[in-house]
Design a protein around this motif. Structure first.
Motif, PDB file in Angstrom:
ATOM      1  N   ASP A  17       0.873  -1.174   0.000  1.00 15.60           N
ATOM      2  CA  ASP A  17       0.000   0.000   0.000  1.00 15.60           C
ATOM      3  C   ASP A  17       0.908   1.221   0.000  1.00 15.60           C
ATOM      4  OD1 ASP A  17      -1.461   2.292   1.009  1.00 15.60           O
ATOM      5  OD2 ASP A  17      -3.078   0.869   1.429  1.00 15.60           O
ATOM      6  N   LYS A  18       0.788   2.040  -1.051  1.00 18.48           N
ATOM      7  CA  LYS A  18       1.736   3.142  -1.210  1.00 18.48           C
ATOM      8  C   LYS A  18       1.468   4.304  -0.257  1.00 18.48           C
ATOM      9  CE  LYS A  18       3.942   2.133  -5.456  1.00 18.48           C
ATOM     10  NZ  LYS A  18       4.432   2.601  -6.738  1.00 18.48           N
ATOM     11  N   ASN A  19       0.373   4.238   0.519  1.00 15.62           N
ATOM     12  CA  ASN A  19       0.134   5.269   1.538  1.00 15.62           C
ATOM     13  C   ASN A  19       0.572   4.805   2.919  1.00 15.62           C
ATOM     14  OD1 ASN A  19      -1.102   7.240  -0.193  1.00 15.62           O
ATOM     15  ND2 ASN A  19      -2.831   5.814  -0.305  1.00 15.62           N
ATOM     16  N   GLY A 149      10.532  -1.182 -13.262  1.00 20.67           N
ATOM     17  CA  GLY A 149      10.061  -2.466 -13.771  1.00 20.67           C
ATOM     18  C   GLY A 149       9.216  -2.288 -15.019  1.00 20.67           C
ATOM     19  N   ASP A 150       8.526  -1.156 -15.113  1.00 21.07           N
ATOM     20  CA  ASP A 150       7.704  -0.883 -16.305  1.00 21.07           C
ATOM     21  C   ASP A 150       8.587  -0.829 -17.554  1.00 21.07           C
ATOM     22  OD1 ASP A 150       5.694  -0.577 -14.466  1.00 21.07           O
ATOM     23  OD2 ASP A 150       5.407   1.567 -14.783  1.00 21.07           O
ATOM     24  N   ASP A 151       9.719  -0.117 -17.444  1.00 24.38           N
ATOM     25  CA  ASP A 151      10.626   0.002 -18.602  1.00 24.38           C
ATOM     26  C   ASP A 151      11.170  -1.376 -19.006  1.00 24.38           C
ATOM     27  OD1 ASP A 151      10.304   2.639 -17.658  1.00 24.38           O
ATOM     28  OD2 ASP A 151      12.236   3.246 -18.482  1.00 24.38           O
ATOM     29  N   ASN A 199       3.186   9.511  -5.540  1.00 21.22           N
ATOM     30  CA  ASN A 199       4.566   9.601  -5.051  1.00 21.22           C
ATOM     31  C   ASN A 199       5.449   8.457  -5.529  1.00 21.22           C
ATOM     32  OD1 ASN A 199       4.869  11.967  -3.678  1.00 21.22           O
ATOM     33  ND2 ASN A 199       4.033  11.143  -1.760  1.00 21.22           N
ATOM     34  N   ASP A 200       5.294   8.084  -6.773  1.00 20.54           N
ATOM     35  CA  ASP A 200       6.091   6.998  -7.350  1.00 20.54           C
ATOM     36  C   ASP A 200       7.328   7.649  -7.977  1.00 20.54           C
ATOM     37  OD1 ASP A 200       5.506   3.983  -8.820  1.00 20.54           O
ATOM     38  OD2 ASP A 200       6.854   5.350  -9.856  1.00 20.54           O
ATOM     39  N   VAL A 201       8.530   7.230  -7.562  1.00 13.42           N
ATOM     40  CA  VAL A 201       9.742   7.911  -8.051  1.00 13.42           C
ATOM     41  C   VAL A 201      10.007   7.654  -9.528  1.00 13.42           C
ATOM     42  CG1 VAL A 201      10.982   8.182  -5.873  1.00 13.42           C
ATOM     43  CG2 VAL A 201      11.270   6.084  -7.171  1.00 13.42           C
ATOM     44  N   THR A 202       9.332   6.664 -10.103  1.00 13.09           N
ATOM     45  CA  THR A 202       9.544   6.440 -11.531  1.00 13.09           C
ATOM     46  C   THR A 202       8.334   6.902 -12.358  1.00 13.09           C
ATOM     47  OG1 THR A 202       9.006   4.122 -11.093  1.00 13.09           O
ATOM     48  CG2 THR A 202      11.313   4.650 -11.431  1.00 13.09           C
ATOM     49  N   GLY A 203       7.580   7.836 -11.824  1.00 12.60           N
ATOM     50  CA  GLY A 203       6.577   8.521 -12.649  1.00 12.60           C
ATOM     51  C   GLY A 203       5.150   8.019 -12.562  1.00 12.60           C
ATOM     52  N   GLY A 204       4.912   6.940 -11.795  1.00 16.02           N
ATOM     53  CA  GLY A 204       3.545   6.496 -11.554  1.00 16.02           C
ATOM     54  C   GLY A 204       2.785   6.108 -12.813  1.00 16.02           C
ATOM     55  N   MET A 205       1.466   6.252 -12.733  1.00 14.61           N
ATOM     56  CA  MET A 205       0.593   5.813 -13.831  1.00 14.61           C
ATOM     57  C   MET A 205       0.839   6.604 -15.118  1.00 14.61           C
ATOM     58  SD  MET A 205      -1.594   3.734 -14.901  1.00 14.61           S
ATOM     59  CE  MET A 205      -2.304   2.825 -13.528  1.00 14.61           C
ATOM     60  N   ARG A 207       3.599   7.880 -16.349  1.00 11.59           N
ATOM     61  CA  ARG A 207       4.770   7.352 -17.057  1.00 11.59           C
ATOM     62  C   ARG A 207       4.520   5.926 -17.540  1.00 11.59           C
ATOM     63  NH1 ARG A 207      10.222   6.013 -16.451  1.00 11.59           N
ATOM     64  NH2 ARG A 207      10.886   5.803 -18.618  1.00 11.59           N
ATOM     65  N   LYS A 208       3.769   5.140 -16.739  1.00 10.99           N
ATOM     66  CA  LYS A 208       3.437   3.773 -17.137  1.00 10.99           C
ATOM     67  C   LYS A 208       2.687   3.818 -18.473  1.00 10.99           C
ATOM     68  CE  LYS A 208       1.716   1.184 -13.768  1.00 10.99           C
ATOM     69  NZ  LYS A 208       2.965   0.526 -13.355  1.00 10.99           N
ATOM     70  N   LEU A 209       1.720   4.718 -18.574  1.00 12.77           N
ATOM     71  CA  LEU A 209       0.931   4.820 -19.806  1.00 12.77           C
ATOM     72  C   LEU A 209       1.811   5.275 -20.973  1.00 12.77           C
ATOM     73  CD1 LEU A 209      -2.333   6.373 -18.322  1.00 12.77           C
ATOM     74  CD2 LEU A 209      -2.064   4.063 -19.242  1.00 12.77           C
TER      75      LEU A 209
END
Ligand SMILES: Nc1ncnc2c1ncn2[C@@H]1O[C@H](COP(=O)(O)OP(=O)(O)OP(=O)(O)O)[C@@H](O)[C@H]1O
Ligand SMILES: [Mg+2]
Length: 246
Positions: A17-19, A149-151, A199-205, A207-209
């Motif tokens: 849970d990211k919160n 991990g997305d990349d 607050n995802d350091v790799t850009g969250g949703m 950047r995922k999209l």
């Protein structure tokens, strides 16, 4: 006929849970392992989750390897998730095997410039389930950099011609601004989707999209929940689940 290949990104948002930081690693690993049928040609890339994102932000570790001990600790902590996941996979009869991203990948300014795919392909061909995680490979500009991990998942899906890249999070798919889960979205429309920041350091949703937008024409993406059983098996063996991006 050649077997179809799938790539599964088990998101940090599903695992923690990211919160609050609460861990769902055991449950989610169990659901994933149970939903995959033996013999499925699938690669798993998992995210780092709450603890790692917080650690990276608090130490300002996005780039240069100015504190090697922090990087070593970060990587050790993420690999504990891998260990739990592999235990659950093995319990369900899958030959899950950890592959180390820094041993195969090199980046420049955070982007993958080299990826030795030989180990991934060789293990897949033998019936193993390769498992990797978001990582910190050597980077020709930054020293070491965070690679999401997305990349990794998008790169592998493209290079291996995957049928689908499935992103597991904590929500049943992409939510529109009025709260509905979208069933299907065309790749050309993903830039218009409503997103919020966690607050995802790799850009969250967001950047995922953007990464999903780089998938080759033959590869669909799915966003599903991995906080419960069944959605993954519907994507792999049924009519689909969550949000399909095609
Ligand atoms: N429109 C949206 N629909 C669904 N989730 C969204 C949307 N916009 C933002 N999000 C958020 O995106 C999160 C998933 O992206 P995030 O990058 O945080 O997780 P992750 O990639 O699974 O984690 P990690 O980067 O640690 O692997 C969800 O938990 C959700 O809160
Ligand atoms: Mg993320």
């Amino acid at each position: 006929m050649r077997k179809v290949t799938y790539v599964l990104k088990v998101g940090g948002a599903a695992l923690t849970d990211k919160n609050t930081g609460r861990s769902f690693v055991s449950e989610v690993s169990d659901y994933v392992a149970a939903d995959i049928r033996k013999g499925t040609r699938i690669i798993v890339v998992h995210g780092a989750g709450y603890g790692a994102h917080r650690f990276v932000r608090s130490r300002g570790m996005r780039r240069a390897a100015d504190n090697q001990a922090d990087w070593a600790r970060l990587r050790r902590n993420v690999s504990k998730i891998t260990a739990t996941m592999i235990d659950r996979f093995i319990a369900y009869g899958h030959a899950a095997i950890e592959l180390s991203v820094p041993s195969m990948v090199r980046t420049s300014s955070g982007r993958i410039t080299e990826f030795n795919l030989y180990p991934v392909k060789a293990y897949l061909d033998m019936g193993f389930v390769p498992i990797m995680h978001s990582d910190a490979p050597p980077d020709s500009k930054y020293g070491v950099s965070v690679l999401s991990g997305d990349d990794i998942a998008v790169y592998l899906a493209n290079m291996l011609g995957a049928k689908a890249l499935i992103f597991g999070i904590d929500i049943d798919g992409i939510r529109s601004s009025d709260g509905r889960i979208l069933k299907a979205v065309r790749k050309q429309n993903i830039g218009k989707l409503y997103t919020w920041d966690v607050n995802d350091v790799t850009g969250g949703m967001k950047r995922k999209l953007a990464e999903i937008g780089k998938l080759r024409a033959g590869t669909s993406a799915y966003i599903i929940s991995l906080r419960k059983r069944g959605s993954l098996s519907k994507v792999l063996y049924g009519k689909g689940a969550g949000t399909k991006i095609y």
